[in-house]
Design an enzyme around this catalytic site. Structure first.
Site, PDB file in Angstrom:
ATOM      1  N   CYS A  71     -21.749  70.378  79.390  1.00 25.30           N
ATOM      2  CA  CYS A  71     -19.678  70.343  78.957  1.00 25.30           C
ATOM      3  C   CYS A  71     -19.367  70.297  80.522  1.00 25.30           C
ATOM      4  CB  CYS A  71     -19.625  71.100  78.161  1.00 25.30           C
ATOM      5  SG  CYS A  71     -17.625  70.692  77.571  1.00 25.30           S
ATOM      6  N   SER A  89     -19.954  74.282  66.947  1.00 23.39           N
ATOM      7  CA  SER A  89     -20.609  72.636  68.100  1.00 23.39           C
ATOM      8  C   SER A  89     -22.169  73.728  67.780  1.00 23.39           C
ATOM      9  CB  SER A  89     -19.921  73.116  69.364  1.00 23.39           C
ATOM     10  OG  SER A  89     -19.033  72.385  69.325  1.00 23.39           O
ATOM     11  N   LEU A  90     -23.127  72.727  67.307  1.00 21.49           N
ATOM     12  CA  LEU A  90     -24.962  73.073  67.115  1.00 21.49           C
ATOM     13  C   LEU A  90     -25.809  72.978  68.320  1.00 21.49           C
ATOM     14  CD1 LEU A  90     -26.062  72.820  63.705  1.00 21.49           C
ATOM     15  CD2 LEU A  90     -25.635  74.790  65.081  1.00 21.49           C
ATOM     16  N   GLU A 137     -12.721  77.624  74.830  1.00 24.25           N
ATOM     17  CA  GLU A 137     -13.168  78.332  72.933  1.00 24.25           C
ATOM     18  C   GLU A 137     -11.926  78.834  72.707  1.00 24.25           C
ATOM     19  OE1 GLU A 137     -16.094  77.910  71.241  1.00 24.25           O
ATOM     20  OE2 GLU A 137     -14.414  79.704  70.350  1.00 24.25           O
ATOM     21  N   CYS A 151     -15.149  63.780  75.122  1.00 19.84           N
ATOM     22  CA  CYS A 151     -15.870  64.920  74.328  1.00 19.84           C
ATOM     23  C   CYS A 151     -16.161  65.854  75.875  1.00 19.84           C
ATOM     24  CB  CYS A 151     -16.318  65.314  73.442  1.00 19.84           C
ATOM     25  SG  CYS A 151     -15.810  64.407  71.920  1.00 19.84           S
ATOM     26  N   CYS A 196     -13.182  77.483  80.951  1.00 17.78           N
ATOM     27  CA  CYS A 196     -13.843  77.823  80.122  1.00 17.78           C
ATOM     28  C   CYS A 196     -15.111  78.502  80.054  1.00 17.78           C
ATOM     29  CB  CYS A 196     -14.710  76.549  78.625  1.00 17.78           C
ATOM     30  SG  CYS A 196     -15.677  76.817  77.457  1.00 17.78           S
ATOM     31  N   CYS A 207     -22.129  75.228  78.567  1.00 23.44           N
ATOM     32  CA  CYS A 207     -22.426  75.178  78.023  1.00 23.44           C
ATOM     33  C   CYS A 207     -23.417  73.563  78.640  1.00 23.44           C
ATOM     34  CB  CYS A 207     -21.666  73.657  76.562  1.00 23.44           C
ATOM     35  SG  CYS A 207     -21.735  75.648  75.646  1.00 23.44           S
ATOM     36  N   ASN A 233     -21.028  61.867  76.067  1.00 28.34           N
ATOM     37  CA  ASN A 233     -20.308  61.514  77.513  1.00 28.34           C
ATOM     38  C   ASN A 233     -20.632  62.296  78.769  1.00 28.34           C
ATOM     39  OD1 ASN A 233     -18.293  59.875  75.035  1.00 28.34           O
ATOM     40  ND2 ASN A 233     -18.029  62.106  74.555  1.00 28.34           N
ATOM     41  N   GLU A 239      -5.255  69.896  79.837  1.00 29.05           N
ATOM     42  CA  GLU A 239      -5.305  68.665  79.601  1.00 29.05           C
ATOM     43  C   GLU A 239      -5.405  68.117  78.043  1.00 29.05           C
ATOM     44  OE1 GLU A 239      -8.600  66.711  81.748  1.00 29.05           O
ATOM     45  OE2 GLU A 239      -9.445  68.121  82.411  1.00 29.05           O
ATOM     46  N   CYS A 286      -6.002  65.837  70.497  1.00 27.09           N
ATOM     47  CA  CYS A 286      -7.099  66.401  70.916  1.00 27.09           C
ATOM     48  C   CYS A 286      -6.297  67.931  71.795  1.00 27.09           C
ATOM     49  CB  CYS A 286      -7.783  66.152  72.027  1.00 27.09           C
ATOM     50  SG  CYS A 286      -9.204  67.394  72.006  1.00 27.09           S
ATOM     51  N   SER A 317     -12.624  73.535  66.652  1.00 33.11           N
ATOM     52  CA  SER A 317     -14.355  73.826  67.672  1.00 33.11           C
ATOM     53  C   SER A 317     -14.786  75.028  67.908  1.00 33.11           C
ATOM     54  CB  SER A 317     -14.232  72.138  67.626  1.00 33.11           C
ATOM     55  OG  SER A 317     -15.428  72.324  68.792  1.00 33.11           O
TER      56      SER A 317
HETATM   57  N1  SAH Z   1     -15.439  75.482  72.407  1.00 36.90           N
HETATM   58  C1  SAH Z   1     -15.616  74.399  71.729  1.00 36.90           C
HETATM   59  C2  SAH Z   1     -14.604  73.401  71.395  1.00 36.90           C
HETATM   60  C3  SAH Z   1     -14.775  72.266  72.382  1.00 36.90           C
HETATM   61  S1  SAH Z   1     -15.788  71.193  72.695  1.00 36.90           S
HETATM   62  C4  SAH Z   1     -16.380  74.225  71.637  1.00 36.90           C
HETATM   63  O1  SAH Z   1     -17.369  74.386  71.905  1.00 36.90           O
HETATM   64  O2  SAH Z   1     -16.479  73.905  70.416  1.00 36.90           O
HETATM   65  C5  SAH Z   1     -15.665  70.061  71.436  1.00 36.90           C
HETATM   66  C6  SAH Z   1     -16.459  69.495  71.551  1.00 36.90           C
HETATM   67  O3  SAH Z   1     -16.980  67.902  72.263  1.00 36.90           O
HETATM   68  C7  SAH Z   1     -17.937  70.627  70.707  1.00 36.90           C
HETATM   69  O4  SAH Z   1     -19.163  69.801  69.847  1.00 36.90           O
HETATM   70  C8  SAH Z   1     -18.584  69.974  72.335  1.00 36.90           C
HETATM   71  O5  SAH Z   1     -20.500  69.982  71.575  1.00 36.90           O
HETATM   72  C9  SAH Z   1     -19.185  68.827  72.131  1.00 36.90           C
HETATM   73  N2  SAH Z   1     -18.906  68.136  74.459  1.00 36.90           N
HETATM   74  C10 SAH Z   1     -19.014  68.812  74.709  1.00 36.90           C
HETATM   75  N3  SAH Z   1     -19.384  68.332  76.255  1.00 36.90           N
HETATM   76  C11 SAH Z   1     -19.429  66.868  75.820  1.00 36.90           C
HETATM   77  C12 SAH Z   1     -20.269  65.753  76.479  1.00 36.90           C
HETATM   78  N4  SAH Z   1     -20.065  65.760  77.876  1.00 36.90           N
HETATM   79  N5  SAH Z   1     -20.103  64.363  75.566  1.00 36.90           N
HETATM   80  C13 SAH Z   1     -20.044  65.180  74.101  1.00 36.90           C
HETATM   81  N6  SAH Z   1     -19.263  65.377  73.620  1.00 36.90           N
HETATM   82  C14 SAH Z   1     -19.560  66.921  74.273  1.00 36.90           C
END
Ligand code: SAH
Length: 367
Positions: free
Chosen positions: A120, A221-222, A167, A344, A113, A117, A301, A93, A106, A198
């Protein structure tokens, strides 16, 4: 038969070498590079400035493109989302986000992945496989061709973010290869300085990236200010906890250019990580390590099967104010393309939009 060579993942010098192995002169390699990367042509048939016999020979051993767009959606805010398939049938995507002064694309670094998390949607696919350099480059070509026409020079600057599925630091070699190809002034000409990668926090690769010349910008991503909570939301934290992660960020900081900052992304989950106390913990954590950085707050989201709700706008604002009162530069990321599942954390090969029936169709999805 050998696997066909993916030409979109080759640099100009590599294409020259490739055609020379076929007994062709070097300029044919340069021609081919311009056709693929500058004119963004996606089949040998279209490259009519190459002799027909060469095109036939190339089509026997190589591919000018591999990704197929299966469906695409345009959001009410102009965001475009492309659902594609690799030659072996895996979902990829890409999202095109128009902004006033620039566009952002993006892209995905992996199909699915491996990280888990909990907030996500992509995590539900599991890892299908890492994408090749060519598959990464193609995503950008497809988005630009669709937005502006085949080969048309984008009227605004193009920024790239490796924030789609996957990732990126678990596919660092292919990613860096793709960035080198895209930086060529005779091709797409998108330089690493326009790119942000990221990561969920793959500590050894953060250190590798710090030592890479011509590296892209980095975002981390924290999602949580303590190990206790981050272990739950982002299981990768059990492998590389916050102290290790921020230690790597500190090392990375030494390579920042003047004016450059490390970005910390913080997805805001209602009642989970958005309290005043957690804002103070986050500010203290960042201040203790004293890293030249900024925080991007990302309202969650919603994605149907996930047990989270976005923090209210007031809560986000209050969280931001607390961070700023402690000297942390803070921005709120405006969600784009939510209505077409382009935002995201919503990328999981879903078909459709909010207005019609949605379903998880991909391999590996929890139906
Ligand atoms: N694996 C990488 C890149 C993909 S995620 C990473 O973890 O950084 C890109 C960003 O989207 C990350 O900061 C993640 O925390 C955020 N993200 C993931 N799921 C989300 C959601 N449902 N709503 C908002 N942000 C989200």
């Amino acid at each position: 038969m050998d696997k066909p060579v993916e030409l979109t993942g080759l640099s100009q010098p590599e294409l020259v070498t490739f055609v020379e192995t076929l007994g062709e002169p070097a300029y044919r390699g340069r021609q081919l590079f311009a056709a693929l990367q500058h004119r963004r042509l996606r089949s040998f048939d279209e490259i009519t400035d190459l002799p027909k016999e060469l095109r036939i020979r190339l089509s026997e051993i190589a591919r000018a493109s591999t990704l197929k767009v299966e469906s695409q959606y345009t959001s009410s805010d102009g965001t475009r989302r492309y659902l594609m398939k690799t030659h072996d049938g895996l979902p990829v995507e890409t999202v095109f986000i128009p902004e006033e002064r620039r566009d952002t694309i993006c892209f995905s670094s992996q199909s699915g992945c491996p990280l888990q998390c909990t907030f996500c949607l992509t995590a539900q696919l599991g890892l299908l496989r890492s994408l090749t350099a060519g598959e990464i480059v193609e995503q950008i070509m497809i988005a630009l061709n669709d937005a502006y026409g085949i080969g048309v020079k984008p009227p605004k600057g193009t920024n790239l973010v490796a924030m789609g599925a996957g990732e990126p630091l678990l596919n660092l070699d292919s990613l860096l290869k793709a960035l080198r190809v895209m930086a060529d002034p005779q091709g797409l000409h998108i330089v690493p300085n326009r790119v942000t990668v990221s990561t969920a926090g793959v500590v050894p690769r953060i250190l590798d990236l710090a030592n890479t010349s011509d590296r892209p910008h980095l975002a981390i991503s924290l999602a949580a200010p303590t190990d206790e909570l981050r272990d739950v939301l982002m299981p990768i934290n059990k492998r590389w906890p916050l102290e290790d992660l921020l230690g790597a960020c500190k090392a990375f900081e030494k390579t920042l250019k003047p004016g450059e900052r490390l970005t910390f992304e913080y997805v805001m989950l209602d009642g989970v990580n958005d309290s005043d106390e957690q804002a103070r913990q986050l500010a203290n954590l960042l201040n203790r390590h004293g890293i030249r950085s900024k925080v991007n707050l990302i309202p969650h989201n919603p994605a149907d099967p996930l047990p989270y709700q976005p923090s209210s706008p007031d809560r986000v604002e209050r969280f931001k104010n607390i961070l700023e009162s402690k000297g942390v530069h803070t921005y709120v990321r405006r969600p784009r393309g939510r209505d077409i599942f382009a935002a995201c954390g919503q990328l999981a090969a879903r078909q459709g939009t909010l207005n019609n029936l949605t379903e998880l169709t991909s391999i590996g999805a929890n139906n």
